[in-house]
Design a protein around this motif. Structure first.
Motif, mmCIF file in Angstrom:
data_model
loop_
_atom_site.group_PDB
_atom_site.id
_atom_site.type_symbol
_atom_site.label_atom_id
_atom_site.label_comp_id
_atom_site.label_asym_id
_atom_site.label_seq_id
_atom_site.Cartn_x
_atom_site.Cartn_y
_atom_site.Cartn_z
ATOM 1 N N PHE A 75 39.750 29.534 48.438
ATOM 2 C CA PHE A 75 39.136 28.200 48.579
ATOM 3 C C PHE A 75 39.411 27.575 49.945
ATOM 4 O O PHE A 75 38.694 26.671 50.361
ATOM 5 N N HIS A 91 36.622 29.055 51.761
ATOM 6 C CA HIS A 91 35.416 28.335 51.317
ATOM 7 C C HIS A 91 35.282 26.981 52.022
ATOM 8 O O HIS A 91 34.228 26.366 52.015
ATOM 9 N N ALA A 95 34.939 33.223 41.012
ATOM 10 C CA ALA A 95 36.216 32.555 41.278
ATOM 11 C C ALA A 95 36.334 31.294 40.417
ATOM 12 O O ALA A 95 37.380 31.017 39.827
ATOM 13 N N VAL A 139 41.901 34.368 55.769
ATOM 14 C CA VAL A 139 41.098 35.591 55.562
ATOM 15 C C VAL A 139 42.018 36.813 55.534
ATOM 16 O O VAL A 139 41.904 37.686 54.671
ATOM 17 N N ILE A 180 33.829 39.922 40.825
ATOM 18 C CA ILE A 180 34.618 39.378 41.948
ATOM 19 C C ILE A 180 35.078 40.522 42.870
ATOM 20 O O ILE A 180 35.096 40.370 44.099
ATOM 21 N N VAL A 181 35.411 41.662 42.288
ATOM 22 C CA VAL A 181 35.886 42.787 43.107
ATOM 23 C C VAL A 181 34.731 43.383 43.932
ATOM 24 O O VAL A 181 34.853 43.545 45.147
ATOM 25 N N ARG A 232 30.183 43.146 57.482
ATOM 26 C CA ARG A 232 30.164 42.886 58.919
ATOM 27 C C ARG A 232 29.876 44.130 59.749
ATOM 28 O O ARG A 232 29.454 44.049 60.873
ATOM 29 N N PHE A 260 45.559 43.626 44.704
ATOM 30 C CA PHE A 260 44.893 43.417 43.414
ATOM 31 C C PHE A 260 44.151 44.700 43.005
ATOM 32 O O PHE A 260 44.223 45.134 41.842
ATOM 33 N N LEU A 261 43.500 45.341 43.970
ATOM 34 C CA LEU A 261 42.765 46.582 43.672
ATOM 35 C C LEU A 261 43.713 47.688 43.202
ATOM 36 O O LEU A 261 43.425 48.397 42.231
ATOM 37 N N THR A 295 32.001 33.358 44.654
ATOM 38 C CA THR A 295 32.520 32.004 44.405
ATOM 39 C C THR A 295 32.344 31.631 42.933
ATOM 40 O O THR A 295 33.236 31.021 42.327
ATOM 41 N N TYR A 313 31.565 41.742 50.656
ATOM 42 C CA TYR A 313 31.883 40.669 51.589
ATOM 43 C C TYR A 313 32.727 41.225 52.745
ATOM 44 O O TYR A 313 32.504 40.955 53.921
ATOM 45 N N MET A 314 33.705 42.066 52.366
ATOM 46 C CA MET A 314 34.652 42.608 53.332
ATOM 47 C C MET A 314 33.962 43.534 54.326
ATOM 48 O O MET A 314 34.293 43.562 55.496
ATOM 49 N N ALA A 337 43.860 41.030 48.206
ATOM 50 C CA ALA A 337 42.756 41.718 47.527
ATOM 51 C C ALA A 337 43.065 43.214 47.396
ATOM 52 O O ALA A 337 42.844 43.804 46.338
ATOM 53 N N LEU A 343 34.325 43.248 47.920
ATOM 54 C CA LEU A 343 34.269 44.437 48.787
ATOM 55 C C LEU A 343 33.024 44.415 49.679
ATOM 56 O O LEU A 343 33.097 44.741 50.859
#
Ligand code: HEM
Length: 224
Positions: A32, A35, A167, A47, A130-131, A141, A57-58, A164, A137-138, A54, A135
């Motif tokens: 957040f 966000h 989340a 970030v 969310i996962v 780029r 968590f994985l 989001t 999102y990650m 993250a 990913l």
């Protein structure tokens, strides 16, 4: 009926539960900030920390999946509609009138029907959303390096919205979860069980039967 202490949550399960709680709390907090809700670590570090958490968590998820399947504990989460109305009625009305819990907690069936449904939904919808969105999102780029371009992902918008939204659902779950923790046999019995593993339950489930069988075998051997 007599009550006895049973090991309801095994050590890995407790480790997984508390580690997951910590990571989700941290992911929500850093998420957040990303966000734009507040500034605490600063965007860049938020970030960075979000990404490290993250990955942790994985890894935890991989171990948890392995544990659930090798121990057979995954069966506890198969949803059922049986008693769901009684459980809802209990939370809406019964609980305020000191009514007894409509479902009995045992080692082999430790989740009530509402918990089964909720946790099942978290495991097969909210966490995967969310996962995977995280990913995407990650890696969005660097489309050519990671090949995401091949999936035709041109905009982050849908990914950001899904991430989001999931989340928010997780946070709503945590709020309800924190309240429900206090609704066990006593206000702290659920919390104590997840900390120590042990909980006092009615002495009539599979564990007891196993003990009875062991006792019977002992008597037979002694008689011989
Ligand atoms: C494996 C799981 C996860 C991965 C891989 C992941 C990854 C990411 C990434 C890469 C970003 C964007 C950072 C940037 O802008 O550069 C992000 C944003 C965010 N994450 Fe996660 N995340 C995960 C889990 C979570 C969890 C569990 C929560 C909350 C409970 C969460 C909440 C957020 C929020 C709120 C944002 C900002 C979204 C926006 O404003 O568009 N994330 N996440």
């Amino acid at each position: 009926m007599s009550k006895k202490l049973f090991l309801v949550y095994k050590s890995f399960e407790r480790f997984w539960h508390w580690m997951q709680a910590l990571l989700i709390f941290f992911l929500a907090f850093s998420g957040f900030e990303i966000h734009g809700v507040y500034s605490f670590f600063g965007f860049r570090d938020a970030v960075r920390y979000h990404t490290i958490a993250a990955y942790m968590f994985l890894i935890l998820i991989v171990f948890a999946i392995f544990w659930h399947f090798t121990t057979g504990e995954w069966k506890q989460y198969i949803p059922t509609l049986k008693n769901i109305k009684a459980q809802l009625n209990y939370y809406i009305f019964g609980i305020f009138k000191n009514a007894p819990h409509p479902t009995k907690k045992t080692v082999l069936s430790k989740l009530n029907p509402l918990q089964k449904l909720t946790y099942f939904g978290l495991k097969i919808i909210v966490i995967p959303v969310i996962v995977t969105s995280g990913l995407f999102y990650m890696f969005y780029r660097y489309p050519t390096r990671h090949g995401v371009q091949a999936m035709n992902i041109e905009s982050l918008e849908i990914i950001a919205v899904l991430h989001t939204l999931a989340a928010f659902i997780l946070i709503a779950f945590i709020v309800v979860h924190l309240y429900l923790i206090t609704t066990g046999e006593t206000i702290t019995s659920n919390l104590k069980a997840m900390l120590t593993g042990y909980e006092e339950l009615e002495n009539e489930d599979g564990e007891e039967k196993k003990e009875e069988l062991a006792d019977e075998n002992k008597t037979i051997l002694e008689d011989k």
